[in-house]
Design a protein around this motif. Structure first.
Motif, PDB file in Angstrom:
ATOM      1  N   TYR A 360       8.994 -10.791  17.361  1.00 20.65           N
ATOM      2  CA  TYR A 360       9.917 -10.725  16.240  1.00 20.65           C
ATOM      3  C   TYR A 360       9.235 -11.280  14.990  1.00 20.65           C
ATOM      4  CZ  TYR A 360      13.586  -9.648  19.553  1.00 20.65           C
ATOM      5  OH  TYR A 360      14.339  -9.035  20.514  1.00 20.65           O
ATOM      6  N   PRO A 361       9.561 -10.731  13.856  1.00 25.05           N
ATOM      7  CA  PRO A 361       8.926 -11.219  12.623  1.00 25.05           C
ATOM      8  C   PRO A 361       9.270 -12.672  12.367  1.00 25.05           C
ATOM      9  CG  PRO A 361      10.785  -9.781  12.114  1.00 25.05           C
ATOM     10  CD  PRO A 361      10.547  -9.684  13.591  1.00 25.05           C
ATOM     11  N   PRO A 362       8.304 -13.400  11.766  1.00 23.92           N
ATOM     12  CA  PRO A 362       8.567 -14.818  11.502  1.00 23.92           C
ATOM     13  C   PRO A 362       9.718 -14.982  10.503  1.00 23.92           C
ATOM     14  CG  PRO A 362       6.609 -14.115  10.334  1.00 23.92           C
ATOM     15  CD  PRO A 362       7.009 -12.976  11.228  1.00 23.92           C
ATOM     16  N   ASP A 363      10.435 -16.042  10.709  1.00 24.88           N
ATOM     17  CA  ASP A 363      11.554 -16.335   9.814  1.00 24.88           C
ATOM     18  C   ASP A 363      11.029 -17.136   8.621  1.00 24.88           C
ATOM     19  OD1 ASP A 363      13.967 -16.691   8.659  1.00 24.88           O
ATOM     20  OD2 ASP A 363      14.687 -18.214  10.083  1.00 24.88           O
ATOM     21  N   THR A 364      10.798 -16.454   7.503  1.00 26.78           N
ATOM     22  CA  THR A 364      10.267 -17.130   6.303  1.00 26.78           C
ATOM     23  C   THR A 364      11.231 -16.944   5.148  1.00 26.78           C
ATOM     24  OG1 THR A 364       8.467 -17.164   4.686  1.00 26.78           O
ATOM     25  CG2 THR A 364       8.936 -15.072   5.725  1.00 26.78           C
ATOM     26  N   ASN A 365      11.413 -17.964   4.399  1.00 27.04           N
ATOM     27  CA  ASN A 365      12.311 -17.931   3.250  1.00 27.04           C
ATOM     28  C   ASN A 365      11.561 -18.201   1.946  1.00 27.04           C
ATOM     29  OD1 ASN A 365      14.639 -17.531   4.875  1.00 27.04           O
ATOM     30  ND2 ASN A 365      14.667 -19.738   5.354  1.00 27.04           N
ATOM     31  N   ARG A 366      10.246 -17.867   1.927  1.00 28.76           N
ATOM     32  CA  ARG A 366       9.452 -18.159   0.746  1.00 28.76           C
ATOM     33  C   ARG A 366       9.946 -17.381  -0.482  1.00 28.76           C
ATOM     34  NH1 ARG A 366       4.544 -20.431   2.477  1.00 28.76           N
ATOM     35  NH2 ARG A 366       5.146 -21.902   4.104  1.00 28.76           N
ATOM     36  N   THR A 367      10.188 -16.081  -0.264  1.00 29.53           N
ATOM     37  CA  THR A 367      10.648 -15.243  -1.372  1.00 29.53           C
ATOM     38  C   THR A 367      11.757 -14.315  -0.898  1.00 29.53           C
ATOM     39  OG1 THR A 367       9.026 -13.506  -0.926  1.00 29.53           O
ATOM     40  CG2 THR A 367       8.359 -15.247  -2.451  1.00 29.53           C
ATOM     41  N   ARG A 368      12.521 -13.764  -1.819  1.00 34.16           N
ATOM     42  CA  ARG A 368      13.611 -12.851  -1.506  1.00 34.16           C
ATOM     43  C   ARG A 368      13.079 -11.566  -0.874  1.00 34.16           C
ATOM     44  NH1 ARG A 368      17.423 -11.540  -6.402  1.00 34.16           N
ATOM     45  NH2 ARG A 368      17.700 -13.807  -6.159  1.00 34.16           N
ATOM     46  N   GLU A 369      11.909 -11.100  -1.384  1.00 35.18           N
ATOM     47  CA  GLU A 369      11.336  -9.881  -0.842  1.00 35.18           C
ATOM     48  C   GLU A 369      10.956 -10.046   0.630  1.00 35.18           C
ATOM     49  OE1 GLU A 369      11.334  -9.707  -5.109  1.00 35.18           O
ATOM     50  OE2 GLU A 369      10.601 -11.205  -3.692  1.00 35.18           O
ATOM     51  N   LEU A 370      10.377 -11.192   0.975  1.00 34.04           N
ATOM     52  CA  LEU A 370      10.049 -11.446   2.373  1.00 34.04           C
ATOM     53  C   LEU A 370      11.304 -11.462   3.237  1.00 34.04           C
ATOM     54  CD1 LEU A 370       7.229 -14.149   2.230  1.00 34.04           C
ATOM     55  CD2 LEU A 370       7.069 -11.868   3.233  1.00 34.04           C
ATOM     56  N   GLN A 371      12.364 -12.071   2.738  1.00 33.27           N
ATOM     57  CA  GLN A 371      13.617 -12.107   3.479  1.00 33.27           C
ATOM     58  C   GLN A 371      14.153 -10.700   3.714  1.00 33.27           C
ATOM     59  OE1 GLN A 371      16.142 -14.646   1.155  1.00 33.27           O
ATOM     60  NE2 GLN A 371      15.261 -16.547   1.965  1.00 33.27           N
TER      61      GLN A 371
END
Length: 387
Positions: A360-371
């Motif tokens: 599963y893709p990592p859960d990252t909240n760095r940017t809105r686009e990544l989310q």
């Protein structure tokens, strides 16, 4: 559901890539990924190119502005220095001129012997006077310093004829002869003033000669102190004194032509020694009631002195720009690590999912686009598992 996704656009194509793993889509895409640069490399390249362009533009712009400022400042400075030398020379001439006029007012009722004694004192106390004498109304020298030219007639000289009417100062080529009778051709200045008796009638002319040696010493000392070169030119265009070089070898220079014409200019010009100089012309060496001698003063300073501060600042700018580049590199690394590398991690995860791996893709909240991308991949996985 699957046919709809297959014909639904980029999302359907991405789902097909994840679901089937067909060679027609999968292999060319991988080859394309190998050839394409990474987002990290593109980011570093963009930042580096921007830093180089901005740094070079800033460097050359500041260098050009500093050189222009240096030239303008040097042009102003050479004019100010020339005016200062002019003032010092004027004071030297005016001091001797004033002493002669004061003595001419004192000796109106004195006999020749008393006048001789006072002339001895006048020359002895002066900084540059080499001769002084008193001529009667007929032009014969009745008293003089060290009895030089005693009894000789100066009635035909212009300074005597003018001195019978008013105080005068003249630049002369032929100087008066000393007691030995050997004439000297060194240029000098003759000061002359009428001597009047108690009734106000002219009874003779009092004169003094100022050699240029004292003026030359003054100009050389000031040139050394101010770090400039000086050229003194008379009304006929003859060079009377110069501290360095040979001004006679450059008669066509704008500054020397302006000096001969009695004009005031500041110019950048190349002298016979091959170097460029800022030159300033100060015409009319005159002060208060001192008659103008027709002299002009040319001051020059090497143009390299105007560029030297810019060169020094440029070397300093290289250090600061290099320091700025290192700081920018550090900030770029932090930015890439924080915001760019998560995209790479997400891309590798998506590639594994396309290969059939249960990740599963990592859960990252760095940017809105990544989310948004992470959420989209998760939804696609969820729909895949349903079918």
């Amino acid at each position: 559901m699957i046919p709809l996704l297959l014909h639904g656009g980029p999302v359907a194509l991405f789902f097909r890539w994840l679901r089937t793993g067909e060679e027609t889509v999968h292999m060319p895409t991988r080859r394309l990924h190998r050839k394409a640069p990474s987002l990290t490399a593109v980011t570093f390249a963009f930042v580096a190119a921007s830093a180089v362009v901005v740094g070079l533009m800033l460097f050359f712009l500041m260098r050009e502005r500093l050189q222009t400022y240096g030239r303008d400042t040097m042009a102003t400075a050479i004019g100010v220095r020339a005016a200062g030398v002019q003032t010092a020379l004027e004071h030297l001439l005016y001091d001797e001129w004033s002493r002669l006029k004061a003595l001419a007012r004192e000796v109106g009722a004195d006999d020749p012997q008393t006048i001789r004694t006072k002339l001895q004192t006048l020359v002895g106390e002066g900084d540059g006077l080499s001769w002084a004498g008193y001529a009667g109304i007929d032009g014969a020298i009745q008293a003089s310093y060290a009895d030089a030219m005693l009894g000789e007639s100066v009635s035909v000289t212009s300074w005597f004829q003018t001195g019978l009417r008013k105080p005068t100062a003249e630049d002369v080529r032929e100087t008066v002869s000393p007691a030995s009778g050997q004439g000297r051709s060194q240029p000098s200045v003759i000061f002359a003033a009428p001597v009047r008796n108690a009734d106000g009638q002219v009874r003779g002319v009092l004169a003094a000669r100022l050699d240029l040696s004292s003026a030359t010493i003054l100009l050389r000392d000031m040139a050394r102190a101010l770090n400039i070169d000086l050229v003194l030119i008379d009304s006929a265009g003859v060079v009377l004194m110069q501290t360095r070089g040979r001004a006679e070898d450059a008669p066509d220079l704008p500054s020397l032509q302006a000096a001969r014409a009695g004009a005031s200019i500041v110019s950048l010009e190349r002298w016979p020694d091959g170097r460029s100089y800022f030159s300033a012309v100060v015409p009319e060496i005159a002060y208060r009631d001192l008659p103008a001698l027709g002299w002009s003063l040319v001051a020059r300073v090497p143009a390299d002195l105007a560029v030297a501060p810019a060169e020094q600042v440029s070397r300093g700018m290289i250090f600061y720009l290099a320091s700025f580049g290192l700081m920018l590199l550090l900030l770029t690394m932090i930015f890439v690590e924080s915001f760019i590398r998560p995209f790479g991690l997400l891309a590798r995860t998506a590639s594994k999912i396309a290969d059939g791996a249960e990740v599963y893709p990592p859960d990252t909240n760095r940017t809105r686009e990544l989310q948004m991308i992470t959420a989209a991949i998760v939804r696609l996985q969820t729909r895949l598992h349903r079918h």
